[in-house]
Design a protein around this motif. Structure first.
Motif, PDB file in Angstrom:
ATOM      1  N   LEU A 181       0.882  -1.047   0.003  1.00 37.59           N
ATOM      2  CA  LEU A 181      -0.060  -0.023  -0.065  1.00 37.59           C
ATOM      3  C   LEU A 181       0.937   1.074   0.050  1.00 37.59           C
ATOM      4  O   LEU A 181       1.781   1.378   0.715  1.00 37.59           O
ATOM      5  CB  LEU A 181      -1.016   0.145   1.229  1.00 37.59           C
ATOM      6  CG  LEU A 181      -1.714  -1.333   1.405  1.00 37.59           C
ATOM      7  CD1 LEU A 181      -2.519  -1.206   2.802  1.00 37.59           C
ATOM      8  CD2 LEU A 181      -2.711  -1.404   0.274  1.00 37.59           C
ATOM      9  N   ALA A 187       4.087  -5.593   3.735  1.00 36.93           N
ATOM     10  CA  ALA A 187       3.174  -5.940   2.767  1.00 36.93           C
ATOM     11  C   ALA A 187       2.365  -7.154   3.176  1.00 36.93           C
ATOM     12  O   ALA A 187       2.997  -7.766   4.036  1.00 36.93           O
ATOM     13  CB  ALA A 187       4.032  -6.420   1.283  1.00 36.93           C
ATOM     14  N   ALA A 202      -8.408  -4.076  -0.857  1.00 37.42           N
ATOM     15  CA  ALA A 202      -7.558  -3.012  -0.141  1.00 37.42           C
ATOM     16  C   ALA A 202      -7.919  -1.617  -0.450  1.00 37.42           C
ATOM     17  O   ALA A 202      -7.923  -0.811   0.248  1.00 37.42           O
ATOM     18  CB  ALA A 202      -6.079  -3.229  -0.659  1.00 37.42           C
ATOM     19  N   GLY A 228       1.793   1.417   9.061  1.00 37.15           N
ATOM     20  CA  GLY A 228       1.227  -0.115   9.043  1.00 37.15           C
ATOM     21  C   GLY A 228      -0.265   0.096   9.602  1.00 37.15           C
ATOM     22  O   GLY A 228      -0.689  -1.031   9.572  1.00 37.15           O
ATOM     23  N   LEU A 231      -2.408  -0.885   6.773  1.00 38.69           N
ATOM     24  CA  LEU A 231      -2.070  -2.399   6.547  1.00 38.69           C
ATOM     25  C   LEU A 231      -2.941  -3.308   7.647  1.00 38.69           C
ATOM     26  O   LEU A 231      -3.447  -4.241   6.919  1.00 38.69           O
ATOM     27  CB  LEU A 231      -0.742  -2.447   6.473  1.00 38.69           C
ATOM     28  CG  LEU A 231      -0.303  -3.909   5.758  1.00 38.69           C
ATOM     29  CD1 LEU A 231      -0.602  -3.676   4.392  1.00 38.69           C
ATOM     30  CD2 LEU A 231       1.220  -4.156   6.107  1.00 38.69           C
ATOM     31  N   ARG A 235      -5.559  -6.050   6.183  1.00 41.95           N
ATOM     32  CA  ARG A 235      -5.614  -7.370   6.749  1.00 41.95           C
ATOM     33  C   ARG A 235      -6.822  -7.848   7.499  1.00 41.95           C
ATOM     34  O   ARG A 235      -7.345  -8.822   7.164  1.00 41.95           O
ATOM     35  CB  ARG A 235      -4.456  -7.460   7.985  1.00 41.95           C
ATOM     36  CG  ARG A 235      -4.416  -8.731   8.438  1.00 41.95           C
ATOM     37  CD  ARG A 235      -3.334  -8.807   9.822  1.00 41.95           C
ATOM     38  NE  ARG A 235      -4.049  -7.767  10.598  1.00 41.95           N
ATOM     39  CZ  ARG A 235      -3.493  -7.528  11.840  1.00 41.95           C
ATOM     40  NH1 ARG A 235      -2.074  -7.517  11.918  1.00 41.95           N
ATOM     41  NH2 ARG A 235      -4.146  -6.410  12.535  1.00 41.95           N
ATOM     42  N   ARG A 247       1.685 -10.471   7.355  1.00 39.88           N
ATOM     43  CA  ARG A 247       2.522  -9.307   7.074  1.00 39.88           C
ATOM     44  C   ARG A 247       3.848 -10.001   6.955  1.00 39.88           C
ATOM     45  O   ARG A 247       4.332 -10.829   7.700  1.00 39.88           O
ATOM     46  CB  ARG A 247       2.298  -8.593   8.198  1.00 39.88           C
ATOM     47  CG  ARG A 247       0.863  -7.894   8.326  1.00 39.88           C
ATOM     48  CD  ARG A 247       0.931  -6.885   9.520  1.00 39.88           C
ATOM     49  NE  ARG A 247       1.760  -5.866   9.351  1.00 39.88           N
ATOM     50  CZ  ARG A 247       1.456  -4.358   9.679  1.00 39.88           C
ATOM     51  NH1 ARG A 247       0.262  -4.442  10.559  1.00 39.88           N
ATOM     52  NH2 ARG A 247       2.205  -3.586   9.732  1.00 39.88           N
TER      53      ARG A 247
END
Length: 433
Positions: A181, A187, A202, A228, A231, A235, A247
């Motif tokens: 991202l 990632a 996403a 993060g 992210l 997730r 991750r």
């Protein structure tokens, strides 16, 4: 798993948007100084012959006759009449270039241009491209994405992974994918089968975060989140959607491996100086593609065109490349044009302070071989500039240009003045690295 609260980050380039994105499309024309402008999204830069011919016809019959390539492998048509909207939409729809009018501005997807053609990537990303485009067009939420939001599908060769996309899929050697991202250093590892759906989730998660945070941001980098945090939200959304993910750190990407002009295996590659394709050049490109079993063109984010020619022998490939070169397309991998770009400038843009394309051409012999890319801009907006390190030549109000080294983490404290493009070499030598 409950989502963690969002935390702001002083490093984030946050932006709060109080209006909708005015980015032009094929149905929303932009009024430019040289007439109306249409931007046609071409996911992955892939054009079939029927689509390529339709774009050429539209440019000739409705616009200035030329096709203008963008830094996302899309096509702009310029010099359009304000009243041509219905005719343009009908032509693009008939060619399959508008599969969903409600999503036409959000189909911004770059993909490794040589994927599946030269054996250098870890996988052919074309199935990802097809699946992601279909998923985008089927998503009601995705209609709200900005026309600037970008997806990148990298087949593992690290060519498009460094283009600053908002959502990037990188193929891995084990058949999976890494979902990144923005410019984040981590990632999410997902399966290759789940990769396109994960990319859409996403993007939809980004939209929800932008809405609930009150920023209505257009790009991932505009969200004021701690590293993060987005992210984590993605997730959680993937897990809720039944997509397994984990991750892991994301290796940095170096300089993009741009397809070099010339013949490579079963492909021909050319570069369009300053992204401008004349009618004769486009006809020759489509003619070469028509002689190939695949019958397609692939537009690159570096304003080039790749023509797959499987089965063509070396003599035939060299002959076809010669035909393309004869039209003025760049076929030499050492050409200085590969390092030089420019916005549209005068007379196409009313905000431009100079005819930057003419100046770029005049200064071409002075461009330093092997140096940073050089981008000419008609004003401080620097429209269309490439990502990464470069030299910016920005027109100034009193004539001439201001040259500076630009890119992530750089400032223009070492800028120098350029009063005559013919003196470019000396000015470049004076810039602080």
């Amino acid at each position: 798993m409950p989502s963690a609260p969002l935390r702001t980050s002083p490093q984030a380039a946050a932006a709060s948007r109080d209006r909708g994105d005015a980015c032009p499309g094929a149905l929303r024309l932009h009024s430019a100084h040289d007439g109306a402008l249409a931007r046609v999204r071409v996911p992955g830069g892939v054009l079939g012959l029927r689509q390529a011919r339709a774009l050429g016809d539209a440019a000739r019959e409705l616009g200035d006759g030329e096709l203008h390539l963008t830094s996302r492998g899309n096509v702009q048509l310029r010099g359009l009449a304000d009243t041509c909207g219905a005719d343009l939409a009908a032509a693009l729809t008939a060619a399959g270039l508008l599969p969903s009018p409600a999503h036409e501005r959000v189909r911004n997807v770059v993909a490794s241009p040589l994927s599946g053609l030269d054996g250098a990537g870890l996988r052919d990303v074309r199935p990802w491209l097809v699946a992601l485009d279909a998923a985008l067009c089927a998503s009601d939420a995705a209609r709200e994405l900005s026309g600037r939001f970008l997806f990148a599908l990298d087949d593992g060769r690290a060519d498009v992974a460094g283009l600053g996309a908002d959502v990037t899929l990188r193929a891995t050697a084990d058949g999976g994918a890494l979902l990144g991202l923005g410019a984040g250093g981590e990632a999410l590892r997902v399966s290759g089968e789940d990769a396109p759906r994960a990319a859409l989730i996403a993007a939809e998660t980004f939209l929800e975060v932008a809405r609930t945070s009150g920023t209505n941001a257009w790009r991932v980098r505009e969200l004021a989140l701690s590293e993060g945090a987005l992210l984590d939200r993605v997730r959680d959304a993937l897990s809720a959607g039944g997509v397994d993910c984990a991750r892991q750190p994301l290796d940095p990407v170096g300089a993009a491996r741009v397809p070099a002009p010339g013949v490579t295996g079963d492909t021909l590659a050319v570069h369009a100086p300053l992204g401008r394709l004349t009618a004769p050049q486009w006809r020759e490109l489509t003619s070469v593609a028509a002689g190939s079993p695949l019958g397609e063109l692939r537009l690159t984010p570096w304003r080039g065109v790749v023509v797959p020619v499987p089965g063509l022998d070396s003599a035939g490939a060299s002959q076809a490349l010669g035909r393309l070169g004869a039209t003025g397309l760049v076929t030499d991998a050492d050409s200085p044009w590969l390092r030089v770009g420019a916005c549209i400038g005068r007379p196409g843009c009313a905000k431009s302070l100079a005819d930057v394309r003419a100046d770029a051409a005049r200064a071409l012999p002075e461009a330093t071989p092997g140096g940073l890319p050089l981008y000419w801009s008609g004003c401080a907006r620097r429209c269309g500039h490439p990502p990464g390190d470069r030299i910016d030549a920005v027109a100034v109000a009193d004539g001439g240009y201001r040259l500076s080294a630009a890119g992530p983490g750089r400032d223009d404290g070492g800028a120098v003045a350029l009063d005559d493009p013919a003196r470019l070499e000396a000015a470049l030598a004076a810039i602080t690295p």
